[in-house]
Scaffold this active site. Structure first.
Site, PDB file in Angstrom:
ATOM      1  CB  SER A 123      -0.868  -0.435   1.467  1.00 22.38           C
ATOM      2  OG  SER A 123      -1.821   0.895   0.712  1.00 22.38           O
TER       3      SER A 123
ATOM      4  CG  ASP B  59      -6.499  -2.272  -3.005  1.00 19.21           C
ATOM      5  OD1 ASP B  59      -7.478  -2.089  -2.559  1.00 19.21           O
ATOM      6  OD2 ASP B  59      -5.212  -3.373  -2.949  1.00 19.21           O
TER       7      ASP B  59
ATOM      8  CG  HIS C   4      -5.807  -3.036   0.740  1.00 18.35           C
ATOM      9  ND1 HIS C   4      -4.888  -2.308  -0.299  1.00 18.35           N
ATOM     10  CD2 HIS C   4      -4.361  -2.276   1.913  1.00 18.35           C
ATOM     11  CE1 HIS C   4      -4.283  -1.170  -0.091  1.00 18.35           C
ATOM     12  NE2 HIS C   4      -3.623  -1.990   1.144  1.00 18.35           N
TER      13      HIS C   4
END
Length: 525
Positions: free
Chosen positions: A241, A467, A495
């Site tokens: 991320s 996602d 995610h």
């Protein structure tokens, strides 16, 4: 939540930058235990200084004490070792002061290939806690076998020299109090701006000069110093991320020192704050539709009819609590922003969808406690009202430096209309992010731009097609930007993709790290 990996104050005034990280990444487990994890708390030893860097490389004399430091590791339980490194407060003026960076290490269990630094996301996620609490979730066994897996808290975060703003009571007020006025009105904007200005002032008072030095470029320079102190000629790195932005920034600054980099759940370095908010709102609405399709096909779903009809019902529910918040048993109120946080939290993982149904059932009956529990999990708030870390504060503070913001209310309203048009259900609550940073104590000088990292070794970028926090289009964009980018696509929900029981992605990542086998560009799993 946005990355700008996904986390923001859910007042609709922060934009939803991706805030993924240990909490948001391991949602299915964390919802069942409400994040009741603890990390080892070692007594750190200060590093010694060396006359030359562990890697033998040449650095400027003013940087040599940092690049050449010898890390003093000591055991801190469960087979882990912990230490503290020293970094310059200001990389442009290394003599201006020093900060501490907390590290934890799990030594390679087999033939060692080097160190592997891991960042879980955020910004503001604790890499220390990620490894100390969730080693098997962070990396698979082949990586544990061949690498010293190193978690670290970036500058401003957790056990490192950290951002400090509010005590728990003031943090509760900041996150959960209802801002007076109709959303988007002059009154609401002025009241929200005051809330954000007060928060920024507290951060400036509590954090001092560090507040202006926690940008991602400075954190990337810390990464290079840690690489050298660990004795590695090139950086091996796994970033999730927001950690993909940190890793890509490193590659842009030090392309010749890129070893094996995997960037999972990618952020587009060129995306502006309003682009991030819009794309994340669209991503979470897409995830919500996937949840509803699954829910409506099963038993005990709190909704009925079609997905579109259910989305409309959620929109009405949000409007209802926006106008008339519901109160929890501890006195806190759930308005639309807190409810959006509670909805978004379990959307990070399809495994958590049953919990989301339970929460909707409770809210529809006027029970706010389940929604507050989810929001507390997202913010790291403990049942006793304390906060487990400073991730919300550091998330906001880092994003205020990493993005550009403007103060024109008319432009803010245009952005809000654009986001609401793209994501009609939750888009209205992802807007007005500029208000959080336009009166921040330290002005942002950030310019978002593509990162090419010319001359870098192959960099693997992973994107998941649905996602919600870091939309797939960002992975495509980052892989295209990087001169040596290699795109791996996971067709699925949730995610990030590595180490999530998908053998195709796992095999590709582990073969790359362990054997140097670069996946085929465009591999789809």
């Amino acid at each position: 939540m946005t990355d700008s990996s996904t986390r923001v104050s859910r007042r609709g005034s922060e934009g939803r930058m991706p805030r993924a990280g240990v909490r948001a990444a391991a949602i299915a487990a964390s919802l069942s235990v409400l994040l009741a994890l603890t990390a080892c708390v070692p007594a750190f030893l200060q590093p010694q200084k060396a006359e030359s860097t562990p890697t033998g490389e040449q650095v400027d004399a003013e940087l040599e004490p940092f690049y050449g430091q010898v890390l003093a590791w000591q055991g801190c339980g469960d087979g882990l070792e912990c230490t503290t490194a020293t970094a310059p407060l200001d990389w442009s003026d290394p003599s201006a002061g020093e900060i501490d960076l907390a590290l934890v290490r799990h030594r390679a269990t087999g033939e060692r290939l080097g160190s592997l630094l891991v960042n879980p996301g955020g910004p503001g996620g604790s890499g220390y806690d990620f490894i100390a609490d969730s080693l098997d979730y962070a990396v698979g066994e082949p990586l544990q076998q061949h690498f010293d897996v190193v978690g670290f808290d970036p500058r401003g975060v957790g056990r490192s020299s950290a951002v400090a703003c509010y005590d728990p009571a003031d943090m509760d007020s900041f996150l959960f109090d209802i801002v007076p006025g109709e959303r988007g009105s002059d009154e609401w904007i002025q009241n929200t701006l005051q809330v954000k200005t007060d928060f920024g002032a507290a951060c400036g008072e509590g954090t001092g000069d560090l507040l202006g030095e926690i940008d991602t470029q400075s954190a990337a320079r810390d990464l290079d110093m840690l690489r050298a102190a660990l004795g590695d000629d090139a950086l091996n790195y796994l970033g999730y991320s927001y950690g993909t932005f940190l890793g890509a920034t490193y590659a842009g600054l030090f392309p010749d020192r890129v070893g094996r980099l995997v960037l999972d759940g990618a952020i587009d370095p060129a995306a502006k704050e309003e682009d991030v908010s819009r794309e994340q709102a669209v991503g979470f609405e897409s995830a919500m539709r996937a949840y509803l399709a699954d829910c409506l096909a099963g038993a005990d779903c709190p909704f009925s009819g079609t997905v579109d009809e259910s989305m409309d019902e959620i929109s009405r529910l949000l409007a209802s609590v926006d106008a008339s918040p519901i109160r929890g048993s501890d006195g806190r109120e759930v308005g639309a922003d807190t409810l959006v946080t509670a909805i978004v939290y379990p959307l990070y993982s399809a495994d958590s969808w049953p919990y989301l149904s339970q929460m909707f059932d409770a809210v529809m009956l006027g029970d706010a406690d389940a929604a507050l529990s989810f929001a507390d999990g997202y913010y790291g708030r403990n049942p006793d009202g304390t906060y487990s870390d400073n991730s919300t504060e550091s998330f906001l503070a880092i994003n205020c430096l990493d993005y550009a913001y403007q103060s024109d209310v008319a432009v803010m309203r245009e952005k809000a209309a654009s986001i609401a048009a793209a994501a009609p259900v939750i888009g209205p609550y992802f807007s007005y992010g500029d208000l959080g940073c336009i009166q921040w104590p330290v002005a942002s000088t950030a310019e978002r731009a593509p990162i090419h990292a010319e001359g870098a070794a192959p960099i693997v970028v992973i994107g998941t097609t649905n996602d919600p926090a870091t939309p797939y289009t960002w992975a495509v964009s980052l892989a295209d930007q990087l001169d040596s980018g290699v795109l791996v696509t996971y067709e699925g929900e949730g995610h990030t993709a590595y180490n999530k029981s998908n053998d195709c992605v796992g095999d590709a990542v582990e073969a790359y790290f362990v054997d140097g086998t670069v996946p085929a560009d465009g591999l789809t799993c």
